[in-house]
Design a protein around this motif. Structure first.
Motif, PDB file in Angstrom:
ATOM      1  N   GLY A  76     -37.708  -6.432-129.076  1.00 55.89           N
ATOM      2  CA  GLY A  76     -38.188  -5.462-128.109  1.00 55.89           C
ATOM      3  C   GLY A  76     -38.391  -4.067-128.666  1.00 55.89           C
ATOM      4  O   GLY A  76     -38.886  -3.183-127.961  1.00 55.89           O
ATOM      5  N   GLN A  77     -38.052  -3.849-129.935  1.00 51.12           N
ATOM      6  CA  GLN A  77     -38.203  -2.530-130.558  1.00 51.12           C
ATOM      7  C   GLN A  77     -39.393  -2.536-131.522  1.00 51.12           C
ATOM      8  O   GLN A  77     -39.369  -3.238-132.525  1.00 51.12           O
ATOM      9  N   PRO A  78     -40.450  -1.787-131.224  1.00 55.30           N
ATOM     10  CA  PRO A  78     -41.557  -1.690-132.181  1.00 55.30           C
ATOM     11  C   PRO A  78     -41.161  -0.832-133.388  1.00 55.30           C
ATOM     12  O   PRO A  78     -40.433   0.153-133.247  1.00 55.30           O
ATOM     13  N   TYR A  79     -41.650  -1.227-134.555  1.00 56.31           N
ATOM     14  CA  TYR A  79     -41.359  -0.498-135.788  1.00 56.31           C
ATOM     15  C   TYR A  79     -42.641  -0.146-136.523  1.00 56.31           C
ATOM     16  O   TYR A  79     -43.666  -0.823-136.380  1.00 56.31           O
ATOM     17  N   ILE A  80     -42.547   0.883-137.334  1.00 61.79           N
ATOM     18  CA  ILE A  80     -43.584   1.192-138.318  1.00 61.79           C
ATOM     19  C   ILE A  80     -43.114   0.577-139.629  1.00 61.79           C
ATOM     20  O   ILE A  80     -42.091   0.992-140.182  1.00 61.79           O
ATOM     21  N   VAL A  81     -43.814  -0.441-140.084  1.00 61.25           N
ATOM     22  CA  VAL A  81     -43.412  -1.166-141.294  1.00 61.25           C
ATOM     23  C   VAL A  81     -44.259  -0.655-142.459  1.00 61.25           C
ATOM     24  O   VAL A  81     -45.489  -0.745-142.435  1.00 61.25           O
ATOM     25  N   THR A  82     -43.607  -0.101-143.464  1.00 60.98           N
ATOM     26  CA  THR A  82     -44.330   0.436-144.618  1.00 60.98           C
ATOM     27  C   THR A  82     -44.173  -0.516-145.803  1.00 60.98           C
ATOM     28  O   THR A  82     -43.062  -0.925-146.140  1.00 60.98           O
ATOM     29  N   SER A 181     -44.143  10.015-132.941  1.00 61.30           N
ATOM     30  CA  SER A 181     -44.005   8.991-131.899  1.00 61.30           C
ATOM     31  C   SER A 181     -42.553   8.656-131.580  1.00 61.30           C
ATOM     32  O   SER A 181     -42.241   8.138-130.501  1.00 61.30           O
ATOM     33  N   GLY A 182     -41.660   8.903-132.538  1.00 67.29           N
ATOM     34  CA  GLY A 182     -40.255   8.567-132.332  1.00 67.29           C
ATOM     35  C   GLY A 182     -39.904   7.129-132.669  1.00 67.29           C
ATOM     36  O   GLY A 182     -38.746   6.727-132.518  1.00 67.29           O
ATOM     37  N   TYR A 183     -40.876   6.341-133.156  1.00 67.17           N
ATOM     38  CA  TYR A 183     -40.585   4.957-133.520  1.00 67.17           C
ATOM     39  C   TYR A 183     -40.031   4.902-134.941  1.00 67.17           C
ATOM     40  O   TYR A 183     -40.512   5.609-135.836  1.00 67.17           O
ATOM     41  N   PRO A 184     -39.024   4.039-135.188  1.00 67.35           N
ATOM     42  CA  PRO A 184     -38.392   3.990-136.509  1.00 67.35           C
ATOM     43  C   PRO A 184     -39.249   3.270-137.547  1.00 67.35           C
ATOM     44  O   PRO A 184     -40.106   2.446-137.216  1.00 67.35           O
ATOM     45  N   ILE A 185     -38.966   3.595-138.807  1.00 63.85           N
ATOM     46  CA  ILE A 185     -39.632   2.968-139.946  1.00 63.85           C
ATOM     47  C   ILE A 185     -38.741   1.876-140.522  1.00 63.85           C
ATOM     48  O   ILE A 185     -37.531   2.050-140.644  1.00 63.85           O
ATOM     49  N   ILE A 186     -39.361   0.745-140.853  1.00 60.90           N
ATOM     50  CA  ILE A 186     -38.685  -0.269-141.684  1.00 60.90           C
ATOM     51  C   ILE A 186     -39.467  -0.360-142.995  1.00 60.90           C
ATOM     52  O   ILE A 186     -40.635  -0.770-142.993  1.00 60.90           O
ATOM     53  N   PRO A 187     -38.864   0.051-144.117  1.00 66.44           N
ATOM     54  CA  PRO A 187     -39.552  -0.087-145.402  1.00 66.44           C
ATOM     55  C   PRO A 187     -39.506  -1.533-145.886  1.00 66.44           C
ATOM     56  O   PRO A 187     -38.486  -2.204-145.753  1.00 66.44           O
ATOM     57  N   ALA A 188     -40.622  -2.020-146.395  1.00 65.52           N
ATOM     58  CA  ALA A 188     -40.699  -3.392-146.908  1.00 65.52           C
ATOM     59  C   ALA A 188     -41.258  -3.365-148.328  1.00 65.52           C
ATOM     60  O   ALA A 188     -42.084  -2.515-148.665  1.00 65.52           O
ATOM     61  N   VAL A 189     -40.784  -4.283-149.154  1.00 62.58           N
ATOM     62  CA  VAL A 189     -41.252  -4.376-150.537  1.00 62.58           C
ATOM     63  C   VAL A 189     -41.801  -5.775-150.776  1.00 62.58           C
ATOM     64  O   VAL A 189     -41.146  -6.773-150.460  1.00 62.58           O
ATOM     65  N   ILE A 190     -43.010  -5.842-151.312  1.00 62.95           N
ATOM     66  CA  ILE A 190     -43.648  -7.119-151.643  1.00 62.95           C
ATOM     67  C   ILE A 190     -43.619  -7.266-153.162  1.00 62.95           C
ATOM     68  O   ILE A 190     -44.119  -6.406-153.892  1.00 62.95           O
ATOM     69  N   PHE A 191     -43.060  -8.363-153.624  1.00 61.35           N
ATOM     70  CA  PHE A 191     -42.941  -8.615-155.058  1.00 61.35           C
ATOM     71  C   PHE A 191     -43.956  -9.661-155.530  1.00 61.35           C
ATOM     72  O   PHE A 191     -44.280 -10.592-154.794  1.00 61.35           O
ATOM     73  N   ASN A 192     -44.421  -9.509-156.748  1.00 67.83           N
ATOM     74  CA  ASN A 192     -45.149 -10.522-157.530  1.00 67.83           C
ATOM     75  C   ASN A 192     -46.612 -10.742-157.147  1.00 67.83           C
ATOM     76  O   ASN A 192     -47.270 -11.596-157.742  1.00 67.83           O
ATOM     77  N   THR A 193     -47.141  -9.995-156.166  1.00 68.72           N
ATOM     78  CA  THR A 193     -48.566 -10.187-155.850  1.00 68.72           C
ATOM     79  C   THR A 193     -49.464  -9.645-156.962  1.00 68.72           C
ATOM     80  O   THR A 193     -50.556 -10.144-157.175  1.00 68.72           O
ATOM     81  N   LYS A 194     -48.994  -8.619-157.659  1.00 71.73           N
ATOM     82  CA  LYS A 194     -49.779  -8.087-158.785  1.00 71.73           C
ATOM     83  C   LYS A 194     -49.905  -9.139-159.883  1.00 71.73           C
ATOM     84  O   LYS A 194     -50.945  -9.243-160.550  1.00 71.73           O
ATOM     85  N   LYS A 195     -48.870  -9.958-160.040  1.00 74.30           N
ATOM     86  CA  LYS A 195     -48.903 -11.033-161.043  1.00 74.30           C
ATOM     87  C   LYS A 195     -49.777 -12.193-160.574  1.00 74.30           C
ATOM     88  O   LYS A 195     -50.527 -12.776-161.360  1.00 74.30           O
ATOM     89  N   ALA A 196     -49.688 -12.520-159.275  1.00 73.91           N
ATOM     90  CA  ALA A 196     -50.436 -13.674-158.752  1.00 73.91           C
ATOM     91  C   ALA A 196     -51.927 -13.391-158.624  1.00 73.91           C
ATOM     92  O   ALA A 196     -52.758 -14.260-158.923  1.00 73.91           O
ATOM     93  N   LEU A 197     -52.280 -12.181-158.178  1.00 72.53           N
ATOM     94  CA  LEU A 197     -53.694 -11.821-157.983  1.00 72.53           C
ATOM     95  C   LEU A 197     -53.878 -10.380-158.440  1.00 72.53           C
ATOM     96  O   LEU A 197     -53.919  -9.456-157.630  1.00 72.53           O
TER      97      LEU A 197
END
Length: 204
Positions: A76-82, A181-197
């Motif tokens: 129920g909580q919207p986030y800004i995912v970076t 906006s007051g909405y919280p941030i969730i930082p996300a890290v994507i690994f290995n896509t630079k290697k795959a493509l």
């Protein structure tokens, strides 16, 4: 050995492109029909179909995915995912695997691709980076998406990181959106896509 890897990499890229298009043509109609369902439920179904599509396609190209940290999302909580941005694979790996309805900030150029452009617009807030008016409009659309109960997926680096550094300099849009906006941030890290493509090599 490098020549063999290069040849095989391009054959596998052709397989990847072929299976991407084939599976996309199967999923496109039910995905677009989700627009008939009121949001956020309609967008939730769209994301579920996107996840089904990506799980199928990633299995076909031999690209296993592990997702960690979903427990940080409170229902129920919207986030800004970076997310960091190294490859074209980042978008199909981020939005479908974010738990719940979400949209991605996305550049206008991909909307011009026949048929795929419709799908792309359904799941995105579109921005023309060359237009100040479009930037302002996209900012308001992102705020509106959060108010609807969507998560917003943003790549603070703006474009793919083609450097040898782990991250490029961030733009401040995601952080300004969070502050305003007051909405919280969730930082996300994507690994290995630079290697795959890799972004710096053609069709491999």
């Amino acid at each position: 050995m490098k020549i063999v890897k290069s040849i095989f990499g391009r054959i596998w890229a052709l397989w990847g492109l072929t299976t991407f298009i084939t599976t996309f043509l199967i999923i496109i109609i039910p995905s677009l029909l989700t627009a008939l369902i009121p949001d956020p439920k309609g967008m939730g179904y769209f994301i579920k179909l996107a996840k089904l599509w990506m799980n199928t396609w990633l299995f076909l190209i031999g690209c296993p995915v592990t997702v960690r940290g979903k427990h940080h999302f409170k229902k129920g909580q919207p986030y800004i995912v970076t997310c960091n941005h190294n490859s074209l694979l980042d978008i199909p790996l981020s939005s479908p695997f974010i738990p719940g309805a979400n949209q991605t900030i996305a550049k206008k150029e991909f909307t011009k691709i026949p048929i795929f452009g419709w799908y792309y617009e359904r799941g995105s807030v579109i921005v023309d980076r060359k237009s100040d008016a479009s930037r302002r409009k996209s900012y308001e659309l992102m705020r509106a998406a959060l108010q609807k109960g969507f998560h917003m997926c943003i790549y603070p680096e703006g474009t793919r990181n083609r450097t040898k550094e782990p991250l490029k300099r961030f733009y401040d849009g995601a952080f300004k959106l969070a502050a305003d906006s007051g909405y919280p941030i969730i930082p996300a890290v994507i690994f290995n896509t630079k290697k795959a493509l890799p972004a710096n090599r053609f069709f491999i």
